[in-house]
Design a protein around this motif. Structure first.
Motif, PDB file in Angstrom:
ATOM      1  N   PHE A 157      -8.973   9.035  -3.368  1.00 48.42           N
ATOM      2  CA  PHE A 157      -8.415  10.319  -3.752  1.00 48.42           C
ATOM      3  C   PHE A 157      -9.362  11.447  -3.366  1.00 48.42           C
ATOM      4  O   PHE A 157     -10.519  11.231  -3.027  1.00 48.42           O
ATOM      5  CB  PHE A 157      -8.082  10.353  -5.252  1.00 48.42           C
ATOM      6  CG  PHE A 157      -9.248  10.041  -6.155  1.00 48.42           C
ATOM      7  CD1 PHE A 157      -9.981  11.064  -6.734  1.00 48.42           C
ATOM      8  CD2 PHE A 157      -9.607   8.722  -6.418  1.00 48.42           C
ATOM      9  CE1 PHE A 157     -11.046  10.780  -7.571  1.00 48.42           C
ATOM     10  CE2 PHE A 157     -10.671   8.435  -7.256  1.00 48.42           C
ATOM     11  CZ  PHE A 157     -11.399   9.456  -7.833  1.00 48.42           C
ATOM     12  N   CYS A 186      -3.415  -0.908  -2.130  1.00 48.65           N
ATOM     13  CA  CYS A 186      -4.248   0.307  -2.126  1.00 48.65           C
ATOM     14  C   CYS A 186      -3.380   1.555  -2.125  1.00 48.65           C
ATOM     15  O   CYS A 186      -2.245   1.544  -1.649  1.00 48.65           O
ATOM     16  CB  CYS A 186      -5.165   0.332  -0.904  1.00 48.65           C
ATOM     17  SG  CYS A 186      -6.515  -0.837  -0.993  1.00 48.65           S
ATOM     18  N   ILE A 187      -3.941   2.630  -2.661  1.00 50.18           N
ATOM     19  CA  ILE A 187      -3.295   3.940  -2.628  1.00 50.18           C
ATOM     20  C   ILE A 187      -4.265   4.912  -1.971  1.00 50.18           C
ATOM     21  O   ILE A 187      -5.423   5.001  -2.380  1.00 50.18           O
ATOM     22  CB  ILE A 187      -2.947   4.431  -4.047  1.00 50.18           C
ATOM     23  CG1 ILE A 187      -1.972   3.477  -4.721  1.00 50.18           C
ATOM     24  CG2 ILE A 187      -2.377   5.856  -3.996  1.00 50.18           C
ATOM     25  CD1 ILE A 187      -1.733   3.768  -6.190  1.00 50.18           C
ATOM     26  N   GLY A 201      -4.612   8.836  -1.398  1.00 53.64           N
ATOM     27  CA  GLY A 201      -4.043  10.077  -1.909  1.00 53.64           C
ATOM     28  C   GLY A 201      -3.698  11.100  -0.837  1.00 53.64           C
ATOM     29  O   GLY A 201      -4.146  11.019   0.309  1.00 53.64           O
ATOM     30  N   CYS A 220       0.843  -1.210   0.000  1.00 57.40           N
ATOM     31  CA  CYS A 220       0.000   0.000   0.000  1.00 57.40           C
ATOM     32  C   CYS A 220       0.870   1.249   0.000  1.00 57.40           C
ATOM     33  O   CYS A 220       2.005   1.239   0.463  1.00 57.40           O
ATOM     34  CB  CYS A 220      -0.922   0.007   1.214  1.00 57.40           C
ATOM     35  SG  CYS A 220      -2.255  -1.202   1.091  1.00 57.40           S
ATOM     36  N   HIS A 221       0.296   2.337  -0.506  1.00 58.39           N
ATOM     37  CA  HIS A 221       0.989   3.618  -0.599  1.00 58.39           C
ATOM     38  C   HIS A 221       0.090   4.667   0.050  1.00 58.39           C
ATOM     39  O   HIS A 221      -0.986   4.951  -0.454  1.00 58.39           O
ATOM     40  CB  HIS A 221       1.232   3.945  -2.071  1.00 58.39           C
ATOM     41  CG  HIS A 221       2.005   5.193  -2.299  1.00 58.39           C
ATOM     42  ND1 HIS A 221       2.715   5.399  -3.456  1.00 58.39           N
ATOM     43  CD2 HIS A 221       2.200   6.307  -1.558  1.00 58.39           C
ATOM     44  CE1 HIS A 221       3.299   6.581  -3.408  1.00 58.39           C
ATOM     45  NE2 HIS A 221       2.988   7.155  -2.263  1.00 58.39           N
ATOM     46  N   GLU A 270      -0.079   8.459   0.777  1.00 62.46           N
ATOM     47  CA  GLU A 270       0.570   9.691   0.330  1.00 62.46           C
ATOM     48  C   GLU A 270       0.613  10.734   1.455  1.00 62.46           C
ATOM     49  O   GLU A 270       0.000  10.557   2.500  1.00 62.46           O
ATOM     50  CB  GLU A 270      -0.133  10.203  -0.915  1.00 62.46           C
ATOM     51  CG  GLU A 270       0.066   9.263  -2.107  1.00 62.46           C
ATOM     52  CD  GLU A 270      -0.479   9.777  -3.414  1.00 62.46           C
ATOM     53  OE1 GLU A 270      -1.137  10.840  -3.443  1.00 62.46           O
ATOM     54  OE2 GLU A 270      -0.240   9.114  -4.441  1.00 62.46           O
ATOM     55  N   SER A 313      -6.232  -3.053  -4.210  1.00 65.96           N
ATOM     56  CA  SER A 313      -5.924  -2.211  -5.381  1.00 65.96           C
ATOM     57  C   SER A 313      -6.855  -1.017  -5.552  1.00 65.96           C
ATOM     58  O   SER A 313      -6.924  -0.432  -6.629  1.00 65.96           O
ATOM     59  CB  SER A 313      -5.913  -3.048  -6.667  1.00 65.96           C
ATOM     60  OG  SER A 313      -4.949  -4.074  -6.563  1.00 65.96           O
ATOM     61  N   THR A 314      -7.554  -0.613  -4.504  1.00 65.58           N
ATOM     62  CA  THR A 314      -8.418   0.565  -4.569  1.00 65.58           C
ATOM     63  C   THR A 314      -7.586   1.834  -4.402  1.00 65.58           C
ATOM     64  O   THR A 314      -6.626   1.865  -3.637  1.00 65.58           O
ATOM     65  CB  THR A 314      -9.506   0.504  -3.474  1.00 65.58           C
ATOM     66  OG1 THR A 314     -10.329  -0.636  -3.708  1.00 65.58           O
ATOM     67  CG2 THR A 314     -10.376   1.751  -3.453  1.00 65.58           C
ATOM     68  N   ILE A 315      -7.983   2.886  -5.116  1.00 66.86           N
ATOM     69  CA  ILE A 315      -7.344   4.195  -4.994  1.00 66.86           C
ATOM     70  C   ILE A 315      -8.345   5.144  -4.354  1.00 66.86           C
ATOM     71  O   ILE A 315      -9.440   5.333  -4.873  1.00 66.86           O
ATOM     72  CB  ILE A 315      -6.924   4.733  -6.375  1.00 66.86           C
ATOM     73  CG1 ILE A 315      -5.964   3.768  -7.056  1.00 66.86           C
ATOM     74  CG2 ILE A 315      -6.295   6.121  -6.236  1.00 66.86           C
ATOM     75  CD1 ILE A 315      -5.702   4.096  -8.505  1.00 66.86           C
TER      76      ILE A 315
END
Length: 158
Positions: free
Chosen positions: A137, A116-117, A119, A98-99, A101, A133-135
């Protein structure tokens, strides 16, 4: 693996993690091999254990807090990146890869699937669940600001 307990001692059982001395670490915290903890992070496992996976990177000013007595383990999977000022709340589970930000917030007991990311500046409420794998933002428009989640395969994001 490096293990730090409330007595502030470290044990190394294999390839060490790299933890900068100015990181503030307390309580029941396990940092797996190859992980990197940058300066001025706060990792507080005084209320429940925190496990940080192998190869994860915790950047400056990130806060990982599990300070409510009896909290479920807070888990950060292998090869995650928590950027500057990211915050993770009590009992959260962050999947591998996961990332997070800069300055995002993952609320208490939230669950993020692998990859997952989240934002920059996004705030996920307590008990949020994101599929792998959900983003997530942040949108800003004339109608106001809101957080959106884009699941895998939803290229339109609507």
């Amino acid at each position: 693996m490096c293990i730090r307990d409330s007595t502030s001692s470290w044990e190394s059982t294999e390839e060490p993690a790299f933890v900068v001395r100015t990181a503030k670490i307390s309580g029941d915290v396990t940092i797996a091999s190859g992980a990197i903890v940058h300066p001025h992070c706060t990792i507080d496992g005084t209320g429940g254990p925190i496990v940080i996976g192998a190869g994860s990177i915790i950047e400056e000013l990130a806060c990982i807090i599990n300070d409510v007595a009896g909290s479920a383990p807070l888990q950060i999977g292998a090869h995650c990146l928590l950027e500057v000022g990211a915050r993770v709340g009590c009992g959260a589970v962050i999947g591998a890869g996961c990332h997070l930000e800069p300055r995002c917030v993952v609320g208490a007991r939230a669950t993020l699937g692998d990859g997952c990311i989240v934002g920059a500046t996004v705030e996920l409420p307590e008990e949020t669940t994101l599929a792998p794998s959900t983003i997530a933002f942040f949108l800003s428009s004339a109608k106001g600001h809101k957080t959106r989640a884009l699941p895998p395969g939803d290229a339109a994001g609507q």
